[in-house]
Design a protein around this motif. Structure first.
Motif, PDB file in Angstrom:
ATOM      1  N   MET A  72       1.250  -0.925   0.020  1.00 16.34           N
ATOM      2  CA  MET A  72      -0.483  -0.146   0.307  1.00 16.34           C
ATOM      3  C   MET A  72       0.888   1.287  -0.159  1.00 16.34           C
ATOM      4  O   MET A  72       2.078   1.582   0.753  1.00 16.34           O
ATOM      5  CB  MET A  72      -1.050   0.019   1.115  1.00 16.34           C
ATOM      6  N   SER A  73       0.531   2.315  -0.895  1.00 11.43           N
ATOM      7  CA  SER A  73       1.799   3.571  -1.322  1.00 11.43           C
ATOM      8  C   SER A  73       0.590   4.018  -0.173  1.00 11.43           C
ATOM      9  O   SER A  73      -0.125   4.099   0.526  1.00 11.43           O
ATOM     10  CB  SER A  73       1.048   3.706  -2.521  1.00 11.43           C
ATOM     11  N   LYS A  74       1.958   4.877   0.129  1.00  9.61           N
ATOM     12  CA  LYS A  74       1.927   6.001   1.433  1.00  9.61           C
ATOM     13  C   LYS A  74       0.864   7.268   0.915  1.00  9.61           C
ATOM     14  O   LYS A  74       1.447   8.000  -0.342  1.00  9.61           O
ATOM     15  CB  LYS A  74       2.918   6.107   2.252  1.00  9.61           C
ATOM     16  N   ILE A  75       0.432   7.797   1.315  1.00  4.56           N
ATOM     17  CA  ILE A  75       0.156   9.529   0.913  1.00  4.56           C
ATOM     18  C   ILE A  75       0.875  10.795   1.563  1.00  4.56           C
ATOM     19  O   ILE A  75       1.286  10.530   2.750  1.00  4.56           O
ATOM     20  CB  ILE A  75      -1.264   9.515   1.734  1.00  4.56           C
ATOM     21  N   GLN A  76       1.609  10.901   1.076  1.00  3.09           N
ATOM     22  CA  GLN A  76       2.269  12.014   0.720  1.00  3.09           C
ATOM     23  C   GLN A  76       0.658  13.879   0.995  1.00  3.09           C
ATOM     24  O   GLN A  76       0.530  13.415  -0.251  1.00  3.09           O
ATOM     25  CB  GLN A  76       2.901  12.548   0.049  1.00  3.09           C
ATOM     26  N   ASN A  77       1.417  14.408   2.428  1.00  2.00           N
ATOM     27  CA  ASN A  77       0.579  15.405   1.888  1.00  2.00           C
ATOM     28  C   ASN A  77       1.525  16.822   1.546  1.00  2.00           C
ATOM     29  O   ASN A  77       2.667  17.182   2.060  1.00  2.00           O
ATOM     30  CB  ASN A  77       0.020  15.454   3.988  1.00  2.00           C
ATOM     31  N   LYS A  78       1.320  17.507   0.651  1.00  6.24           N
ATOM     32  CA  LYS A  78       2.224  18.364  -0.314  1.00  6.24           C
ATOM     33  C   LYS A  78       2.206  20.017   0.639  1.00  6.24           C
ATOM     34  O   LYS A  78       0.612  20.318   1.056  1.00  6.24           O
ATOM     35  CB  LYS A  78       2.221  18.493  -1.571  1.00  6.24           C
ATOM     36  N   THR A  79       3.224  20.539   1.260  1.00  7.32           N
ATOM     37  CA  THR A  79       2.413  21.997   1.307  1.00  7.32           C
ATOM     38  C   THR A  79       4.551  23.092   0.974  1.00  7.32           C
ATOM     39  O   THR A  79       4.877  21.544   0.105  1.00  7.32           O
ATOM     40  CB  THR A  79       2.498  22.064   2.938  1.00  7.32           C
ATOM     41  N   ASP A  80       3.684  23.910   1.009  1.00  3.24           N
ATOM     42  CA  ASP A  80       5.378  24.707   0.357  1.00  3.24           C
ATOM     43  C   ASP A  80       6.384  24.511   1.965  1.00  3.24           C
ATOM     44  O   ASP A  80       7.605  25.062   0.655  1.00  3.24           O
ATOM     45  CB  ASP A  80       4.392  26.668   0.053  1.00  3.24           C
ATOM     46  N   VAL A  81       5.725  25.284   2.745  1.00  2.00           N
ATOM     47  CA  VAL A  81       7.489  24.932   3.678  1.00  2.00           C
ATOM     48  C   VAL A  81       6.883  24.045   5.001  1.00  2.00           C
ATOM     49  O   VAL A  81       5.436  24.310   5.645  1.00  2.00           O
ATOM     50  CB  VAL A  81       7.446  26.901   3.643  1.00  2.00           C
ATOM     51  N   ILE A  82       7.669  23.690   5.549  1.00  2.50           N
ATOM     52  CA  ILE A  82       7.554  23.380   6.686  1.00  2.50           C
ATOM     53  C   ILE A  82       8.590  23.368   8.010  1.00  2.50           C
ATOM     54  O   ILE A  82       9.797  23.634   7.766  1.00  2.50           O
ATOM     55  CB  ILE A  82       8.076  21.469   6.663  1.00  2.50           C
ATOM     56  N   LEU A  83       8.154  24.063   8.778  1.00  2.00           N
ATOM     57  CA  LEU A  83       8.908  24.109  10.058  1.00  2.00           C
ATOM     58  C   LEU A  83       8.714  24.004  11.524  1.00  2.00           C
ATOM     59  O   LEU A  83       8.171  23.276  11.496  1.00  2.00           O
ATOM     60  CB  LEU A  83       8.636  25.839  10.638  1.00  2.00           C
ATOM     61  N   ILE A  84      10.266  23.425  11.403  1.00  2.00           N
ATOM     62  CA  ILE A  84      10.175  21.675  12.317  1.00  2.00           C
ATOM     63  C   ILE A  84      10.981  22.476  13.868  1.00  2.00           C
ATOM     64  O   ILE A  84      11.681  23.497  14.064  1.00  2.00           O
ATOM     65  CB  ILE A  84      11.735  20.472  12.036  1.00  2.00           C
ATOM     66  N   GLY A  85       9.710  22.313  14.464  1.00  2.00           N
ATOM     67  CA  GLY A  85      10.276  23.010  15.851  1.00  2.00           C
ATOM     68  C   GLY A  85       9.409  24.176  16.002  1.00  2.00           C
ATOM     69  O   GLY A  85       9.590  24.862  15.403  1.00  2.00           O
ATOM     70  N   ALA A  86       8.691  24.261  17.629  1.00  2.00           N
ATOM     71  CA  ALA A  86       7.592  25.561  17.577  1.00  2.00           C
ATOM     72  C   ALA A  86       8.249  26.458  18.503  1.00  2.00           C
ATOM     73  O   ALA A  86       7.998  27.124  19.814  1.00  2.00           O
ATOM     74  CB  ALA A  86       6.550  25.126  18.050  1.00  2.00           C
ATOM     75  N   GLY A  87       9.859  26.830  18.352  1.00  2.00           N
ATOM     76  CA  GLY A  87      10.315  27.934  20.010  1.00  2.00           C
ATOM     77  C   GLY A  87      10.394  29.299  18.412  1.00  2.00           C
ATOM     78  O   GLY A  87       9.317  30.071  17.302  1.00  2.00           O
ATOM     79  N   ALA A  88      11.089  30.014  19.181  1.00  2.00           N
ATOM     80  CA  ALA A  88      11.749  31.498  18.455  1.00  2.00           C
ATOM     81  C   ALA A  88      11.949  31.467  16.973  1.00  2.00           C
ATOM     82  O   ALA A  88      11.555  32.515  16.333  1.00  2.00           O
ATOM     83  CB  ALA A  88      12.587  32.056  19.960  1.00  2.00           C
ATOM     84  N   MET A  89      13.241  31.211  16.666  1.00  2.00           N
ATOM     85  CA  MET A  89      13.615  30.890  15.130  1.00  2.00           C
ATOM     86  C   MET A  89      12.461  30.488  14.315  1.00  2.00           C
ATOM     87  O   MET A  89      12.298  31.009  13.339  1.00  2.00           O
ATOM     88  CB  MET A  89      14.835  30.165  14.981  1.00  2.00           C
ATOM     89  N   SER A  90      11.512  29.886  14.664  1.00  2.00           N
ATOM     90  CA  SER A  90      10.650  29.054  13.884  1.00  2.00           C
ATOM     91  C   SER A  90       9.372  30.066  13.927  1.00  2.00           C
ATOM     92  O   SER A  90       9.012  30.063  12.219  1.00  2.00           O
ATOM     93  CB  SER A  90       9.972  27.892  13.688  1.00  2.00           C
ATOM     94  N   ALA A  91       8.749  30.397  14.742  1.00  2.00           N
ATOM     95  CA  ALA A  91       8.192  31.568  14.914  1.00  2.00           C
ATOM     96  C   ALA A  91       8.598  32.671  13.614  1.00  2.00           C
ATOM     97  O   ALA A  91       7.837  33.338  13.059  1.00  2.00           O
ATOM     98  CB  ALA A  91       8.310  31.894  16.720  1.00  2.00           C
ATOM     99  N   THR A  92       9.679  33.425  14.105  1.00  2.10           N
ATOM    100  CA  THR A  92      10.432  34.501  13.460  1.00  2.10           C
ATOM    101  C   THR A  92      10.376  34.407  11.786  1.00  2.10           C
ATOM    102  O   THR A  92       9.854  35.211  10.850  1.00  2.10           O
ATOM    103  CB  THR A  92      11.720  34.377  14.090  1.00  2.10           C
TER     104      THR A  92
END
Length: 499
Positions: free
Chosen positions: A1-21
């Protein structure tokens, strides 16, 4: 069974000050881009950005002695201090833009004016501080700084530190009233609330397990939902790894050539917190001393007035320690699992070169509470054990890499590592960290989106007027910028009178 890929433009990993900025900048520059955030913990700003996990200093080199070194001819090199100060001015400008645009509100909830001071003891250190003061005050960025070695003046500035001081050893301090206390946890939470209102999809309790390149050049991020126990796959044209100490292991999973020959050394920290309001009210400044021989720059002792949850408090530290974890919520296997065939020589070389640091950390780990009180009494001679308690601060991972200085060189700073094509970037390192988040994220934009920079430049200059301009070389422009941001952020408030 193939995995479903959810497409997006940008992914930010971590919800700290740097990703927020970075998220906040991108939503102004490219509002149509779809952005997703994945954070392992239950809310934003819970690791290094949390108010209890950092010193809360708006790092502008006003008081931090490690940003000004003495050269072999005895003169003071202030180039790094100028650089750090200019970088903090970028953050002030962006925060002011967000406030003026009603994108975030109530700046007093995250930034407060507080004098920044340097305090030294001993003839040699006093001579150094005076030379530093003279070198800095020639520069417009540091105008308003005062110097004194007069005990009566110091009693006026720092009564808590001067009261009960019996030593005849020379002492001196510098003071500048334009310093700040920044609650990076509160700021981070505000920014994520703003991003949520801009349709950014923020996924808490979602752990990123793997990152790999797909055949069509996108990045596939494997994410585990910790609540539902299911795994999902998301692809993006650009991924930013802003996971604090957790960034290095994720960077290694990407397999990009730039991730090779890089290691990390975790350093933990403790602060002493004053719980006696009468003592707290006797001190109103951030006072930085000199680091002990062999100590990392992040271990410079300092006594800080802090504003947390709108309450004034007093912190002293940090006391360094060692834990193999890369995050407070990390695993005891983090350090050993970060050692790979491509970085083992780098790590071993660092181990040989950094014996002084290793010895220092061992000594710090073995400190008893009474020994910590003795160190505190070097700052506050009359300190009472009953007024102070220990709190665990955040974990910091110092970058180890091969440089011109040799293999396994320990880096004391913040560093962006990005793929040659700019499709993925990771933030590594520690101080000055969140204070310079806007500068660092502009560096990410320049490295990773060069084809958009010309189109974005006008908007960037609207948000950050001094972008691309040296404020040190344009004193009138600096004065204008500094005054306007102080007005917007509520930093013109007259400092509280000492009790």
């Amino acid at each position: 069974m193939s995995k479903i890929q959810n497409k997006t433009d940008v992914i930010l990993i971590g919800a700290g000050a740097m990703s927020a900025t970075l998220g906040a900048l991108l939503k102004e520059l490219a509002p149509e881009w779809e952005v997703k955030v994945f954070e392992k913990l239950a809310s934003a700003g819970e690791e290094s950005s949390n108010e209890w996990n950092n010193a809360g200093t708006g790092h502008a080199a006003l008081c931090e002695l490690n940003y000004t070194s003495e050269k072999s001819d005895g003169s003071i090199d202030i180039s790094k201090a100028i650089k750090i100060n200019e970088q903090f001015q970028l953050s002030r400008q962006f925060w002011s833009y967000l406030v003026n645009s009603n994108l975030i509100r109530n700046p007093q909830d995250f930034i407060m004016p507080i004098p920044h001071m340097s305090f030294v003891q001993g003839e040699k250190n006093v001579a150094f501080l005076k030379k530093r003061f003279e070198a800095l005050t020639d520069n417009p960025l540091f105008q308003g700084m005062e110097y004194s070695d007069d005990p009566d003046k110091l009693m006026e500035w720092i009564p808590l530190i001067m009261e009960g001081r019996t030593s005849n050893e020379p002492i001196a301090a510098t003071k500048i009233d334009s310093g700040t206390d920044v609650n990076f946890g509160a700021l981070t939470r505000m920014l994520f609330e703003h991003l949520k209102s801009r349709d950014v999809e923020i996924n808490y309790k979602h752990s990123v397990e793997d990152i790999k390149r797909t055949g069509d050049g996108l990045w596939e991020v494997k994410v585990h939902d910790l609540e539902l126990g299911k795994t999902t796959y998301h692809t993006a044209k650009f991924v930013f790894i802003g996971g604090g100490g957790g960034s290095l292991p994720l960077l290694q999973k990407t397999g990009i050539p730039e991730s090779k020959h890089i290691g990390g050394f975790p350093v933990s920290g403790l602060f002493m917190v004053c719980n006696n309001p009468e003592v707290v009210e006797q001190h109103h400044a951030k006072v930085y001393g000199k680091a002990k021989v062999g100590a990392p720059p992040m271990s410079v002792p300092h006594l800080d007035t802090r504003y947390i949850d709108n309450k004034k408090t007093l912190l002293f530290g940090p006391f360094a320690g060692f834990s193999p974890k890369f995050l407070k919520t990390g695993s005891n296997f983090d350090l050993i699992s970060s050692v790979k065939p491509n970085n083992v020589i780098t790590m071993l070389a660092a181990g040989v070169k950094e014996m002084a640091l290793t010895k220092y950390l061992i000594q710090q780990v073995l400190l008893s509470n009474e020994k910590r009180m003795e160190e505190l009494r070097e700052f506050i001679p009359n300190a009472q054990s009953k007024d102070w308690k220990i709190v665990a601060a955040g974990q910091r991972v110092q970058v180890i890499k091969d440089t011109e200085a040799g293999k396994g060189t320990l880096q004391f700073g913040t560093e962006v590592v990005s793929a040659a094509d700019g499709s993925i970037a990771a933030l590594l390192g520690a101080s000055p960290g969140a204070s310079t988040a806007v500068h660092v994220m502009l560096e990410v934009l320049e490295k990773c989106f060069p084809e958009y920079m010309m189109e974005w430049e006008q908007k960037i200059k609207e948000m950050i007027p001094s972008y691309g301009v040296s404020l040190a070389e344009n004193p009138e422009f600096f004065e204008e910028i500094h005054s306007s941001t102080a007005q917007t952020l509520g930093l013109n408030v007259k400092e509280l009178a000492y009790n």
